[in-house]
Design a protein around this motif. Structure first.
Motif, PDB file in Angstrom:
ATOM      1  N   ILE A 120     -26.610 -29.370 -11.830  1.00 50.62           N
ATOM      2  CA  ILE A 120     -25.945 -30.923 -12.345  1.00 50.62           C
ATOM      3  C   ILE A 120     -24.580 -30.798 -12.341  1.00 50.62           C
ATOM      4  O   ILE A 120     -24.062 -31.762 -11.950  1.00 50.62           O
ATOM      5  N   SER A 121     -24.202 -29.800 -13.103  1.00 51.88           N
ATOM      6  CA  SER A 121     -22.707 -29.576 -13.604  1.00 51.88           C
ATOM      7  C   SER A 121     -21.780 -29.177 -12.345  1.00 51.88           C
ATOM      8  O   SER A 121     -20.629 -29.311 -12.466  1.00 51.88           O
ATOM      9  N   ALA A 122     -22.482 -28.668 -11.291  1.00 53.69           N
ATOM     10  CA  ALA A 122     -21.817 -28.668 -10.035  1.00 53.69           C
ATOM     11  C   ALA A 122     -21.211 -29.806  -9.504  1.00 53.69           C
ATOM     12  O   ALA A 122     -20.144 -30.080  -8.815  1.00 53.69           O
ATOM     13  N   SER A 123     -22.103 -31.182  -9.736  1.00 52.85           N
ATOM     14  CA  SER A 123     -21.404 -32.301  -9.260  1.00 52.85           C
ATOM     15  C   SER A 123     -20.776 -33.141 -10.445  1.00 52.85           C
ATOM     16  O   SER A 123     -19.958 -33.744 -10.208  1.00 52.85           O
ATOM     17  N   MET A 124     -21.310 -33.063 -11.584  1.00 57.49           N
ATOM     18  CA  MET A 124     -20.752 -33.831 -12.944  1.00 57.49           C
ATOM     19  C   MET A 124     -20.543 -33.202 -13.987  1.00 57.49           C
ATOM     20  O   MET A 124     -21.212 -32.295 -14.221  1.00 57.49           O
ATOM     21  N   THR A 125     -19.585 -33.612 -14.845  1.00 53.95           N
ATOM     22  CA  THR A 125     -18.982 -33.127 -16.097  1.00 53.95           C
ATOM     23  C   THR A 125     -20.249 -33.515 -17.039  1.00 53.95           C
ATOM     24  O   THR A 125     -20.351 -34.454 -17.142  1.00 53.95           O
TER      25      THR A 125
END
Ligand code: MG
Length: 296
Positions: free
Chosen positions: A240-245
Motif C-alpha cells: 500500500i505504501s508503495a502507492s500512497m503515503t
C-alpha cells in the motif's frame, strides 16, 4: 493500552480502557478540529503520556463509538487474504476477479476500500437499506491502525509504523458487489463497518497469532488464526505504501477467513434481527444487530 472513543451523557470523549476494573478513564483531548484519537496517537508517538480528564466511568454507562472517525483516506481493505476464503469466494459466483479454482488465490494483495462514513460503534445496529437486505454478508477482520506515517515502507520496517489493532466487520451487500462489478458501493453503506470496540496498542499483542471468530446469533461461522494470512501485515503495508503515503490513524482491514455467508450452499445471508459477533483474542468483540433501515 486500550484506547476507546465513546459517548457519555451526550459528550464525546476518548479514554483508556481498564477491562479488569470495567472502567474507562477519560483523557485530555486537544484536537483543535483534528480527529481527537489521531491527535492523541500523534502526541503519544512523540512520547507524551495520557493525562486523565475527570473520573473513570463504568463501561456499562458509555456508548462505544468508532475509535477513529476521520482517517486521512478511506479504510483500506485486503480482499481474499485467507486461502480457504479465496476458494469459497471463487466458487460462490460473486467473485468477479476469479471464477476458477486455479485463479482463486491472488498472486499479489488485492486492495480496495470502504468509505469512512460506513463506520459504526461496537454495539451499534447495522442498518440495511431494504434493497440490500436479501444479500447481506459478514466478514470478521483484524484491523491495523497506522502510527507513524510513511511512504515506500519496506516490509522489515512495517511494524514500526503500526500503532495498534482493532476488530472490523466488513459488512457487504453481495448483490451490489455483483451488480456493479466492484467492491466500493456494497461495502461503504452507512453502518456497514462496525469497528472497535477500541484500539489495542501494538505492544500488547502478537498480530501474527490472534484468533478471529464470527458468530451469527449462536452459530459460529468463522474461526481462524491471523497466522493464516496469505499476505502478512508487513507485506500489506509495503504494497500500500508503495502507492500512497500512509498517515497516522489510517486503518487497514486485513481480510476475512472462510465461513462468510456466500461460502455456504445455499448462502447464509444475514437476516433482519440477527446479531453478528466478531471477536479477536486480545482485542475484544463487536456485537451488532441487523435492522432494516426505515424508509425516509
Ligand atoms: Mg473484507
Amino acid at each position: 493500552m486500550k484506547l476507546a472513543r465513546f459517548l457519555h451523557d451526550g459528550v464525546t470523549h476518548i479514554g483508556v480502557v481498564n477491562e479488569a476494573d470495567g472502567v474507562v478513564q477519560p483523557i485530555a483531548a486537544r484536537s483543535q478540529g483534528v480527529d481527537p484519537m489521531i491527535a492523541f496517537i500523534e502526541r503519544q508517538i512523540e512520547g507524551e503520556e495520557p493525562r486523565s480528564n475527570g473520573v473513570a466511568l463504568p463501561l456499562q454507562e458509555i456508548r462505544l463509538l468508532p475509535p477513529i472517525t476521520a482517517p486521512s483516506k478511506n479504510i483500506l481493505c485486503v480482499g481474499k487474504n485467507y486461502r480457504a476464503h479465496a476458494f469459497e469466494f471463487a466458487g460462490s459466483g460473486f467473485d468477479g476477479s476469479a471464477s476458477r479454482d486455479e485463479d482463486a488465490v491472488p498472486d499479489a494483495p488485492i486492495i480496495f476500500s470502504k468509505a469512512p462514513c460506513s463506520m459504526a460503534g461496537a454495539h451499534d445496529d447495522i442498518l440495511s437499506p431494504a434493497t440490500m437486505i436479501e444479500s447481506l454478508d459478514y466478514e470478521a477482520e483484524l484491523g491495523v491502525v497506522i502510527g507513524k506515517g510513511g511512504r515506500a515502507i519496506p516490509g522489515e520496517k512495517a511494524y514500526d509504523h503500526v500503532w495498534g489493532y482493532t476488530a472490523i466487520n466488513d459488512v457487504t451487500a453481495r448483490v451490489v458487489q455483483s451488480r456493479h462489478k466492484q467492491w466500493l458501493l456494497g461495502k461503504s453503506v452507512d453502518t456497514f463497518c462496525p469497528i472497535g470496540p477500541w484500539i489495542v496498542s501494538a505492544d500488547e499483542l502478537d498480530p501474527e497469532a490472534l484468533e478471529i471468530s464470527c458468530w451469527v446469533n449462536r452459530e459460529r461461522r468463522q474461526h481462524a488464526s491471523t497466522k493464516d494470512l496469505i499476505f502478512d501485515i508487513p507485506s500489506i503495508i509495503e504494497v500500500i505504501s508503495a502507492s500512497m503515503t500512509l498517515q497516522t490513524g489510517d486503518i487497514i482491514a486485513t481480510g476475512t477467513p472462510d465461513g462468510v455467508g456466500i461460502g455456504f450452499d445455499p448462502p447464509k445471508f444475514l437476516r433482519e434481527g440477527d446479531v453478528v459477533r466478531v471477536e479477536i483474542t486480545g482485542i475484544g468483540a463487536l456485537e451488532n444487530r441487523v435492522l432494516r433501515m426505515a424508509p425516509s
